[in-house]
Structures are given as structure tokens and as C-alpha cells.
Write an enzyme that holds these catalytic residues in place. Structure first.
Site, mmCIF file in Angstrom:
data_model
loop_
_atom_site.group_PDB
_atom_site.id
_atom_site.type_symbol
_atom_site.label_atom_id
_atom_site.label_comp_id
_atom_site.label_asym_id
_atom_site.label_seq_id
_atom_site.Cartn_x
_atom_site.Cartn_y
_atom_site.Cartn_z
ATOM 1 N N ASP A 165 116.981 12.902 8.536
ATOM 2 C CA ASP A 165 117.110 11.678 9.339
ATOM 3 C C ASP A 165 115.873 10.774 9.323
ATOM 4 O O ASP A 165 115.883 9.719 9.960
ATOM 5 C CB ASP A 165 117.492 12.027 10.789
ATOM 6 C CG ASP A 165 116.494 12.971 11.442
ATOM 7 O OD1 ASP A 165 115.662 13.570 10.725
ATOM 8 O OD2 ASP A 165 116.546 13.108 12.671
ATOM 9 N N GLU A 254 104.242 23.271 10.607
ATOM 10 C CA GLU A 254 103.405 22.629 9.579
ATOM 11 C C GLU A 254 102.128 23.443 9.387
ATOM 12 O O GLU A 254 101.717 23.749 8.265
ATOM 13 C CB GLU A 254 103.061 21.189 9.992
ATOM 14 C CG GLU A 254 104.271 20.252 10.081
ATOM 15 C CD GLU A 254 105.034 20.328 11.402
ATOM 16 O OE1 GLU A 254 104.668 21.153 12.266
ATOM 17 O OE2 GLU A 254 106.004 19.554 11.574
HETATM 18 C C1 UGA Z 1 110.713 17.747 13.779
HETATM 19 C C2 UGA Z 1 110.139 17.839 12.367
HETATM 20 O O1 UGA Z 1 110.172 16.537 11.758
HETATM 21 C C3 UGA Z 1 111.001 18.832 11.561
HETATM 22 O O2 UGA Z 1 110.556 18.857 10.219
HETATM 23 C C4 UGA Z 1 110.920 20.185 12.210
HETATM 24 O O3 UGA Z 1 111.759 21.098 11.511
HETATM 25 C C5 UGA Z 1 111.410 20.085 13.644
HETATM 26 O O4 UGA Z 1 110.725 19.046 14.385
HETATM 27 C C6 UGA Z 1 111.176 21.405 14.376
HETATM 28 O O5 UGA Z 1 110.056 21.939 14.266
HETATM 29 O O6 UGA Z 1 112.086 21.881 15.039
HETATM 30 P P1 UGA Z 1 113.102 16.718 14.572
HETATM 31 O O7 UGA Z 1 113.432 15.297 14.271
HETATM 32 O O8 UGA Z 1 112.766 17.105 15.954
HETATM 33 O O9 UGA Z 1 111.989 17.219 13.566
HETATM 34 O O10 UGA Z 1 114.278 17.719 14.045
HETATM 35 P P2 UGA Z 1 115.627 17.403 13.286
HETATM 36 O O11 UGA Z 1 115.528 16.227 12.387
HETATM 37 O O12 UGA Z 1 116.739 17.429 14.262
HETATM 38 O O13 UGA Z 1 115.734 18.718 12.392
HETATM 39 C C7 UGA Z 1 114.900 18.944 11.272
HETATM 40 C C8 UGA Z 1 115.766 19.300 10.059
HETATM 41 O O14 UGA Z 1 116.520 20.479 10.345
HETATM 42 C C9 UGA Z 1 116.763 18.181 9.720
HETATM 43 O O15 UGA Z 1 116.803 17.969 8.330
HETATM 44 C C10 UGA Z 1 118.083 18.707 10.253
HETATM 45 O O16 UGA Z 1 119.210 18.274 9.523
HETATM 46 C C11 UGA Z 1 117.901 20.222 10.142
HETATM 47 N N1 UGA Z 1 118.709 20.954 11.160
HETATM 48 C C12 UGA Z 1 118.692 20.582 12.462
HETATM 49 C C13 UGA Z 1 119.525 21.995 10.747
HETATM 50 O O17 UGA Z 1 119.559 22.356 9.558
HETATM 51 N N2 UGA Z 1 120.311 22.635 11.682
HETATM 52 C C14 UGA Z 1 120.354 22.249 12.991
HETATM 53 O O18 UGA Z 1 121.123 22.849 13.788
HETATM 54 C C15 UGA Z 1 119.499 21.196 13.391
HETATM 55 MN MN MN Z 2 114.348 14.487 12.435
#
Ligand code: UGA
Ligand code: MN
Length: 308
Positions: A165, A254
Site C-alpha cells: 500500500d 527493520e
Molecule cells: C508498517 C511497515 O511499513 C511494514 O513494513 C511492517 O510490516 C508493519 O508496519 C509491521 O511491522 O507490522 P503498516 O502500514 O502498518 O506497515 O502495515 P500494512 O501495510 O498493513 O502491512 C504490511 C504488509 O503486510 C503489507 O504488504 C500487507 O499487505 C501485508 N499484510 C498485512 C499481510 O500479508 N497480512 C495481513 O493480514 C496484513
Molecule cells: Mn502499509
């Protein structure tokens, strides 16, 4: 028969019009064929084979906006010739949505579609944020083991962890291609950690990272977002223990991966000495579907037979 007389003035006007048309055609040709300098460089024939391959690892999961997010990313990848997309679905099987998206964007030969489901006990249902553990851990680790098993270790390559995203500039990939073997490249990220921009602070001659401007948990060993760095592939081969872990708090992923691979003084500053913002930590708002839910309670749906 009357004689057609062409006056010198008319000839002059004709010549001027001809020159203007010629200039316009030339300008248009320039715009469409050449593009900005960093793209020209990426596409130069002698460059294309020497550029390091960039392995972009994207965890993704099914939700209403998934196809929209992945379509944005696929358009970016269509512009970057040296990119290989490892897309890892948080699911028990790979989906036809992702498969046909890769197909339609012509990325099948430059992508790998994997899947692994996050254990359900790591997600707290019904809460926002509905997570107790960091997201994407399982998926990124699967991609890393795929890479360790499949890449040609003799060829220089780059690994970049991409949320599905975020918003990325094509120029970021030109910058990333400059990462040297054995190094981790670093740059600023916009709209993250409660700041307009989180960025590394450099020494006087801009060669080394001496600190960070982070406001959120600045005590972290590497107080940066996942989008702020990419890693030379050889480091993952040299340090096989480098993986993501559930055992760390949110925000420490990270630092967890980087602590195995590098130290602050070895980071390679990119993006105009860390002054250009080429990636933004955007987050898409949760889609509101109250009318859809009402429809579905009546046994109907707006997307019957349509993939959205
Ligand atoms: C932030 C960081 O930008 C992420 O790289 C990190 O993984 C995350 O926090 C964390 O430490 O939890 P954020 O925008 O809060 O990101 O998280 P999301 O964009 O919702 O999720 C990160 C990635 O994991 C996305 O590519 C999303 O598609 C994926 N994801 C999320 C899954 O594969 N499964 C899920 O149930 C939720
Ligand atoms: Mn994100």
C-alpha cells in the site's frame, strides 16, 4: 488559363509554418521516446544487462482494495526493467486474482507467486489494529528462503521489502540499482513515524550515516521504516541467520533484520544525499461497504461475476 502567382511573402509564411510543425514533431518524439534521465539510463541497452536485478518482496492479503493496490504496484514494475517481483499471499493457496493481475500486466516472467498463511493466533479478530504481532513476517521469510535457494550467487542483486500500500517513485529503483555489493542502501521515507519525513542524518561530506531524525522510538538500533532501505543479496548469503522474527515488538522488524547484516557506519546513503523523498508510507483507508453488506443480507451483491 490564369497564371498562379506565388508572392515571396506567402513563401516565407509557408516556410515558417513548416519549421514550426517540424519543431513540434521533434519535441513530441523526444518526450515519448526518451523520458527522464534516470529512465533513459535504466533502458540504455548496454545498461540493461549490467544493472543488478532488484528482488521486490511484497506480502499481500485479500481485502476489498487488494486489486487496486496491486494494480498500482504492477504499473510501477512495468516501468522498471531490472525488477523481479516476489509476491507472497497471506493465504492457504495462491489466488487467481493475483495470477491474472501478473498475467495482464505482462509480469509473469518477472515474478514469483508464493503463499503462506499467518497463524491465526497472531491476529486479534475484530480490533483495529487487529494485530498483536508484526505483519508480513511469515511472508517475507518465505520469500527469503526462496531467494537463498534460487538466486545466482555470482550475480550482484538487490533485495527490497515493499508493502503493497505504499507509494513508490520509479526513480527510487534507479537509486537502488547503485547499491554496492556487501552494502545496504538507505534513503528518506515520507509520511511516516508521525513526521512529514523520516531521514538519515549524514556526516559533513555526505558519505556516512551518523544519526536519524526519528521521533517514534528513536532508541531503536535502526529507527527507520521498512521502505527506507534495500540490501545487497550477497549479505543474505553470507548471513543465513538473517530472517524476520515474531519475537520482537512492532516497529523493531527493520532493526531485527538489519542487525544481522550491517552496522550504521556501513549504510550507503542514496537519493541525493538523503535529501530526496522517493517513497511515501501511505496507508489506504478501510473500505466502507455498508450498502454492500445490506445487499448481501438480501442475497444479492454488486460484484456478482465481477472481480473488483
Ligand atoms: C508498517 C511497515 O511499513 C511494514 O513494513 C511492517 O510490516 C508493519 O508496519 C509491521 O511491522 O507490522 P503498516 O502500514 O502498518 O506497515 O502495515 P500494512 O501495510 O498493513 O502491512 C504490511 C504488509 O503486510 C503489507 O504488504 C500487507 O499487505 C501485508 N499484510 C498485512 C499481510 O500479508 N497480512 C495481513 O493480514 C496484513
Ligand atoms: Mn502499509
Amino acid at each position: 488559363m490564369s497564371e498562379v502567382r506565388i508572392r515571396p511573402r506567402q513563401v516565407l509564411i509557408l516556410i515558417i509554418v513548416f519549421i514550426i510543425v517540424l519543431m513540434m514533431v521533434h519535441r513530441n518524439g523526444k518526450r515519448t521516446c526518451q523520458g527522464p534521465e534516470y529512465l533513459q539510463a535504466m533502458y540504455a541497452q548496454d545498461q540493461i544487462n549490467t544493472l543488478p536485478k532488484i528482488y521486490a518482496i511484497t506480502p499481500t492479503y485479500a481485502r476489498p482494495a487488494q486489486k487496486a493496490e496491486l494494480t498500482r504496484l504492477s504499473h510501477l514494475f512495468m516501468l522498471v526493467p531490472n525488477l523481479h517481483w516476489i509476491i507472497v499471499e497471506d493465504a492457504n493457496t495462491t489466488s487467481s486474482l493475483v495470477r491474472s493481475l501478473l498475467d495482464r500486466s505482462g509480469l509473469v516472467d518477472r515474478s514469483t507467486q508464493l503463499n503462506i498463511k499467518t497463524p491465526p493466533e497472531f491476529k486479534l479478530q475484530g480490533k483495529d489494529p487487529n494485530w498483536i504481532k508484526p505483519r508480513g513476517v511469515e511472508q517475507r521469510n518465505l520469500a527469503l528462503s526462496w531467494l537463498r535457494a534460487h538466486v545466482d550467487v555470482e550475480r550482484h542483486a538487490i533485495v527490497f521489502f515493499m508493502d503493497d500500500d505504499n507509494s513508490y517513485a520509479v526513480e527510487l529503483f534507479a537509486e537502488m540499482s547503485k547499491i554496492k555489493p556487501g552494502r545496504v542502501g538507505i534513503w528518506p521515507v515520507g509520511l511516516v513515524g508521525g513526521l512529514m519525513v523520516e531521514r538519515p542524518l549524514l556526516n559533513a561530506d555526505n558519505t556516512q550515516v551518523v544519526g536519524f531524525n526519528a521521533a517514534w522510538r528513536p532508541e531503536r538500533p535502526f529507527p527507520i521504516d521498512m521502505a527506507a532501505f534495500a540490501i545487497s543479496m550477497d549479505l543474505f548469503i553470507s548471513f543465513p541467520q538473517a530472517i524476520f522474527s515474531y519475537e520482537v515488538q512492532r516497529g523493531y522488524q527493520e532493526s531485527e533484520i538489519l542487525r544481522h547484516l550491517t552496522t550504521r557506519d556501513k549504510l550507503q546513503p542514496l537519493a541525493n544525499n538523503c535529501r530526496d523523498v522517493l517513497v511515501w508510507h501511505t496507508r489506504t483507508e478501510k473500505t466502507k461497504l455498508n450498502a454492500e453488506e445490506a445487499l448481501q443480507r438480501k442475497g444479492q451483491r454488486s460484484d456478482d461475476g465481477i472481480e473488483v
